[in-house]
Design an enzyme around this catalytic site. Structure first.
Site, PDB file in Angstrom:
ATOM      1  N   HIS A 268      41.037  17.854  10.445  1.00  0.00           N
ATOM      2  CA  HIS A 268      40.463  18.863  10.943  1.00  0.00           C
ATOM      3  C   HIS A 268      40.853  20.017  11.542  1.00  0.00           C
ATOM      4  O   HIS A 268      40.082  21.093  12.015  1.00  0.00           O
ATOM      5  CB  HIS A 268      39.731  17.991  12.373  1.00  0.00           C
ATOM      6  CG  HIS A 268      40.647  17.954  13.575  1.00  0.00           C
ATOM      7  ND1 HIS A 268      41.493  16.490  13.757  1.00  0.00           N
ATOM      8  CD2 HIS A 268      41.029  18.279  14.529  1.00  0.00           C
ATOM      9  CE1 HIS A 268      42.227  16.597  14.631  1.00  0.00           C
ATOM     10  NE2 HIS A 268      42.027  17.928  15.410  1.00  0.00           N
TER      11      HIS A 268
ATOM     12  N   ASP B  25      41.868  11.772   8.370  1.00  0.00           N
ATOM     13  CA  ASP B  25      42.178  13.006   9.271  1.00  0.00           C
ATOM     14  C   ASP B  25      43.556  13.374   9.012  1.00  0.00           C
ATOM     15  O   ASP B  25      44.429  13.979   9.907  1.00  0.00           O
ATOM     16  CB  ASP B  25      41.875  12.510  10.768  1.00  0.00           C
ATOM     17  CG  ASP B  25      41.806  13.794  11.515  1.00  0.00           C
ATOM     18  OD1 ASP B  25      41.550  14.869  10.839  1.00  0.00           O
ATOM     19  OD2 ASP B  25      42.058  13.727  12.623  1.00  0.00           O
TER      20      ASP B  25
ATOM     21  N   SER C 248      46.969  18.839  17.825  1.00  0.00           N
ATOM     22  CA  SER C 248      46.536  18.144  16.730  1.00  0.00           C
ATOM     23  C   SER C 248      47.313  18.378  15.591  1.00  0.00           C
ATOM     24  O   SER C 248      47.442  19.553  15.235  1.00  0.00           O
ATOM     25  CB  SER C 248      44.931  18.489  16.422  1.00  0.00           C
ATOM     26  OG  SER C 248      44.145  17.895  17.487  1.00  0.00           O
TER      27      SER C 248
END
Length: 419
Positions: free
Chosen positions: A165, A196, A275
């Protein structure tokens, strides 16, 4: 000349004899202020004799006609002396203050002297500060169209692991920034949206890869560090512990890609921008990839850390990254059955079973409820998918299931998705 008074003088002494001192007349002993004083008689003041009793001696009164000393020079000398004393005292005070580390004696001194503190404190390599110093040069900030994420170098030739993402919607060329402030271009190598995870490659020499650990060996309570650029604050390190293991996660938008994984839960502060960054154990080895956080409300862009963050286990991330680098895409591990999601039945109910799939080969049927996978209790269908994705294709896992009122177990050899 006569003035009406007959003044007599004493006769002159005979020749050859010294002059005799005239004897004062008792009539002229009153002092110089006597108006009847003989002007030619010597002045004489009659003082009373000391009493024979031996009392204190009388003080001689000062002569009022004696010349007085001027007070101006005395005051000038006193002033100059005071100024000199003040100057010397101030100079000495300043010298002692400077030697004590203060520019003014009026400053308040707090704390100890610190005389025994080393000039440069050395952090032990096994300390958290030592781990941070060792890992940070391998952590990068990934910039995509104004958005910021994180990543970490896993090979000397420039491969970097990050979240899918983070690079979603990016062009073929990305920009990354390093701990020392240098930047470099990077190219997208491949992505796996359902896990992911993504791999990019940085065009820079002299890179130092991180050390990868074994996420199957960590335990609840182990200390961990989270690296990354939360809220665009680059080179940030936060500390916490492993709060839980195999926390099954279903992330993604309602109409978008669904991302499943059995995550490492930590209370280390993780926010947007973390992230893709590494989750590192106390030895400095990467054990996870920071991915999502749990929030108490608000939109995704407003979510903040509340002590619930989740990372993809590094064993799973490493396997998928190697697949992407070697083949351009990742293999997805499956059990060969479709499960019912959104239903809490103390297990994962199988909607259907592929005839030639791993589940069918192990004797499972449609309608069975899988309650445990490799000893881990399952809450629903999402838990089963996430736990299966944790293992590599070809892994043999033990399952427990319920069929009606009967409980049974079986061994399932997981496979790779043919798609």
């Amino acid at each position: 000349m006569t003035d009406g008074w007959n003044w007599s003088r004493p006769p002159a002494p005979p020749p050859g004899q010294p002059p005799q001192t005239p004897q004062p007349s008792p009539w002229w002993s009153g002092g110089q202020a006597d108006p009847w004083r003989d002007p030619y008689a010597p002045a004489a003041i009659v003082l009373p004799s000391s009493p024979s009793s031996g009392g204190p001696r009388l003080e001689t009164p000062p002569n009022p006609d004696a010349p007085r000393r001027r007070i101006g020079p005395i005051l000038l000398i006193c002033l100059l002396t005071a100024l000199m004393a003040g100057g010397v005292g101030g100079t000495l005070g300043f010298v002692f203050a400077v030697k004590g580390g203060y520019a003014s004696a009026a400053r308040t001194q707090l704390g100890g002297s610190g005389e025994n503190a080393p000039e440069s404190a050395q952090r032990a390599p096994e300390s958290l500060a030592g781990v941070a110093e060792r890992v940070q040069p391998s952590v990068v900030t990934v910039r995509v169209s104004g958005a910021i994420g994180s990543g970490f170098v896993v090979s000397a030739n420039g491969y970097v692991i990050t979240n899918d993402h983070v690079v979603e919607g990016a062009d073929d060329t990305l920009t990354v920034a390093f701990h020392d402030g240098s930047t470099a271009t990077a190219k997208l190598v491949g992505r796996d949206p359902e896990s992911d995870l993504a791999v990019i490659k940085v065009a820079k020499e002299g890179l130092v890869p991180v050390s990868l650990g074994n996420s199957d060996e960590i335990a609840v309570g182990d200390p961990v560090l989270a690296f990354g650029s939360p809220l665009a604050l680059v080179n940030t390190v936060t500390a916490g512990i492993v709060s839980a293991l195999d926390r099954t996660i279903l992330a993604g938008e309602e109409t978008g890609t669904k991302r499943y994984y059995a995550a490492i839960q930590t209370d280390a502060a993780v926010n947007q921008g973390n992230s893709g960054g590494p989750l590192v154990d106390a030895s400095g080895q990467v054990v996870g990839v920071n991915s999502v956080i749990r929030s108490v409300g608000g939109s995704t862009t407003e979510a903040g850390n509340i002590g619930l963050a989740f990372a993809i286990p590094i064993n799973q991330a490493k396997r998928i990254a190697e697949d992407i680098i070697d083949t351009g895409k990742a293999r997805r591990t499956v059990i060969g059955a479709e499960v019912i999601t959104g239903e809490s039945a103390s297990g994962a109910r199988l909607r259907s079973v592929e005839p030639a799939g791993p589940a069918a080969a192990a004797g499972l049927r449609s309608g069975d409820v899988v309650t445990k996978l490799d000893g881990r209790p399952l809450e629903d269908g999402t838990s089963l998918i996430a736990m299966v994705r944790k293992y590599a294709p070809g892994s043999v896992v033990a399952v427990e299931y319920r069929r009606g009122t009967r409980t049974a177990s079986a061994s399932v050899t997981l496979a790779a998705d043919t798609n």
